[in-house]
Write a protein that holds these residues in place. Sequence first.
Motif, PDB file in Angstrom:
ATOM      1  N   HIS A  77      28.893 -33.944  -9.959  1.00 57.67           N
ATOM      2  CA  HIS A  77      27.838 -34.548 -10.768  1.00 57.67           C
ATOM      3  C   HIS A  77      26.716 -35.182  -9.953  1.00 57.67           C
ATOM      4  CE1 HIS A  77      29.396 -33.776 -14.812  1.00 57.67           C
ATOM      5  NE2 HIS A  77      30.590 -33.856 -14.250  1.00 57.67           N
ATOM      6  N   GLY A 113      26.329 -26.196 -12.984  1.00 59.75           N
ATOM      7  CA  GLY A 113      25.731 -26.499 -14.284  1.00 59.75           C
ATOM      8  C   GLY A 113      26.197 -27.809 -14.887  1.00 59.75           C
ATOM      9  N   PRO A 155      26.015 -31.729 -15.806  1.00 59.87           N
ATOM     10  CA  PRO A 155      24.915 -32.675 -15.975  1.00 59.87           C
ATOM     11  C   PRO A 155      24.853 -33.633 -14.785  1.00 59.87           C
ATOM     12  CG  PRO A 155      26.718 -33.155 -17.503  1.00 59.87           C
ATOM     13  CD  PRO A 155      27.056 -31.860 -16.837  1.00 59.87           C
ATOM     14  N   LEU A 162      31.729 -37.103 -25.402  1.00 62.71           N
ATOM     15  CA  LEU A 162      31.637 -36.849 -23.958  1.00 62.71           C
ATOM     16  C   LEU A 162      32.952 -37.226 -23.281  1.00 62.71           C
ATOM     17  CD1 LEU A 162      28.071 -38.076 -22.899  1.00 62.71           C
ATOM     18  CD2 LEU A 162      28.795 -35.849 -23.734  1.00 62.71           C
ATOM     19  N   GLY A 209      38.189 -33.638 -14.762  1.00 63.28           N
ATOM     20  CA  GLY A 209      37.426 -33.372 -13.546  1.00 63.28           C
ATOM     21  C   GLY A 209      38.310 -33.246 -12.326  1.00 63.28           C
TER      22      GLY A 209
HETATM   23  C1  HEC Z   1      34.419 -29.306 -10.369  1.00 64.45           C
HETATM   24  C2  HEC Z   1      33.195 -29.922 -10.753  1.00 64.45           C
HETATM   25  C3  HEC Z   1      33.287 -31.134 -11.659  1.00 64.45           C
HETATM   26  C4  HEC Z   1      33.961 -32.309 -11.433  1.00 64.45           C
HETATM   27  C5  HEC Z   1      34.789 -32.697 -10.228  1.00 64.45           C
HETATM   28  C6  HEC Z   1      33.692 -33.139 -12.559  1.00 64.45           C
HETATM   29  N1  HEC Z   1      32.889 -32.484 -13.453  1.00 64.45           N
HETATM   30 FE1  HEC Z   1      32.227 -33.187 -15.234  1.00 64.45          FE
HETATM   31  N2  HEC Z   1      31.304 -31.434 -15.585  1.00 64.45           N
HETATM   32  C7  HEC Z   1      31.279 -30.340 -14.759  1.00 64.45           C
HETATM   33  C8  HEC Z   1      30.567 -29.242 -15.390  1.00 64.45           C
HETATM   34  C9  HEC Z   1      30.319 -27.873 -14.806  1.00 64.45           C
HETATM   35  C10 HEC Z   1      30.140 -29.721 -16.660  1.00 64.45           C
HETATM   36  C11 HEC Z   1      29.365 -28.950 -17.718  1.00 64.45           C
HETATM   37  C12 HEC Z   1      30.359 -28.160 -18.526  1.00 64.45           C
HETATM   38  C13 HEC Z   1      29.708 -27.405 -19.670  1.00 64.45           C
HETATM   39  O1  HEC Z   1      28.991 -28.013 -20.477  1.00 64.45           O
HETATM   40  O2  HEC Z   1      29.961 -26.207 -19.768  1.00 64.45           O
HETATM   41  C14 HEC Z   1      30.619 -31.099 -16.742  1.00 64.45           C
HETATM   42  C15 HEC Z   1      30.393 -31.918 -17.833  1.00 64.45           C
HETATM   43  C16 HEC Z   1      30.796 -33.237 -17.911  1.00 64.45           C
HETATM   44  C17 HEC Z   1      30.516 -34.119 -19.022  1.00 64.45           C
HETATM   45  C18 HEC Z   1      29.724 -33.759 -20.268  1.00 64.45           C
HETATM   46  C19 HEC Z   1      30.678 -33.327 -21.347  1.00 64.45           C
HETATM   47  C20 HEC Z   1      29.973 -32.892 -22.620  1.00 64.45           C
HETATM   48  O3  HEC Z   1      30.567 -33.077 -23.682  1.00 64.45           O
HETATM   49  O4  HEC Z   1      28.866 -32.349 -22.566  1.00 64.45           O
HETATM   50  C21 HEC Z   1      31.079 -35.317 -18.742  1.00 64.45           C
HETATM   51  C22 HEC Z   1      31.051 -36.559 -19.606  1.00 64.45           C
HETATM   52  C23 HEC Z   1      31.728 -35.186 -17.468  1.00 64.45           C
HETATM   53  N3  HEC Z   1      31.538 -33.917 -16.987  1.00 64.45           N
HETATM   54  C24 HEC Z   1      32.429 -36.204 -16.854  1.00 64.45           C
HETATM   55  C25 HEC Z   1      33.107 -36.074 -15.643  1.00 64.45           C
HETATM   56  C26 HEC Z   1      33.878 -37.117 -15.050  1.00 64.45           C
HETATM   57  C27 HEC Z   1      34.088 -38.491 -15.642  1.00 64.45           C
HETATM   58  C28 HEC Z   1      34.371 -36.629 -13.883  1.00 64.45           C
HETATM   59  C29 HEC Z   1      35.254 -37.332 -12.874  1.00 64.45           C
HETATM   60  C30 HEC Z   1      36.475 -37.912 -13.364  1.00 64.45           C
HETATM   61  C31 HEC Z   1      33.896 -35.262 -13.757  1.00 64.45           C
HETATM   62  N4  HEC Z   1      33.133 -34.971 -14.838  1.00 64.45           N
HETATM   63  C32 HEC Z   1      34.186 -34.430 -12.685  1.00 64.45           C
HETATM   64  C33 HEC Z   1      31.853 -30.265 -13.508  1.00 64.45           C
HETATM   65  C34 HEC Z   1      32.633 -31.251 -12.926  1.00 64.45           C
END
Ligand code: HEC
Length: 144
Positions: A79, A85, A87, A107, A122
């Motif tokens: 992030h 892709g 956010p 979310l 994540g």
């Molecule tokens: C491996 C990469 C990666 C990691 C590590 C990661 N994310 Fe994400 N995250 C993404 C991706 C890619 C998206 C977009 C997914 C989609 O909309 O298709 C996303 C989307 C989100 C969203 C938006 C969800 C929504 O409903 O639109 C949230 C909130 C989020 N992540 C929180 C977290 C949190 C909190 C952590 C750590 C604990 C985390 N992410 C770790 C890749 C990651």
Amino acid sequence: MGENEVIYDWLQMAIVGGIICLFGMGNANAQTLTRQQIIDMNTRPAAEVNVAGESMRGVVVSAAMTPAQRYDASCAFCHDTGTAGSPKIGVKAAWQPRLAKGGIEALIHNAIVGIGTMPPKGMCPSCTDEEIAAAVQYMVDKSS
Ligand code: HEC
């Protein structure tokens, strides 16, 4: 006498060095095992550096990570940059449409169960739902 001391020093260094190596290897193995099922991606080196930092901090603060620390340890490597892709933190336009769909509750739910290419929690299976929620809140606060 002086020579014995030198040999003793060498022995001591070898033993201490060996112990450090064993610890290091044990750690590396444990990490590889626990992460085996969850990551195979180009951010892997960054992830492992993070994990190493996390487990070292873990000794001191264990369950008491702040949301910012949790974000840094488990979420930042995607992030911070918007990898795959995701956010990007700090970019309001990336978060606004997502927030508009179902508010922060949606979310948080999606972050826990996984969404698109983001694996559940994540890739932090040991994170509690509360920790994930706090990390999401932190990200949203930084992006509004
Ligand atoms: C491996 C990469 C990666 C990691 C590590 C990661 N994310 Fe994400 N995250 C993404 C991706 C890619 C998206 C977009 C997914 C989609 O909309 O298709 C996303 C989307 C989100 C969203 C938006 C969800 C929504 O409903 O639109 C949230 C909130 C989020 N992540 C929180 C977290 C949190 C909190 C952590 C750590 C604990 C985390 N992410 C770790 C890749 C990651």
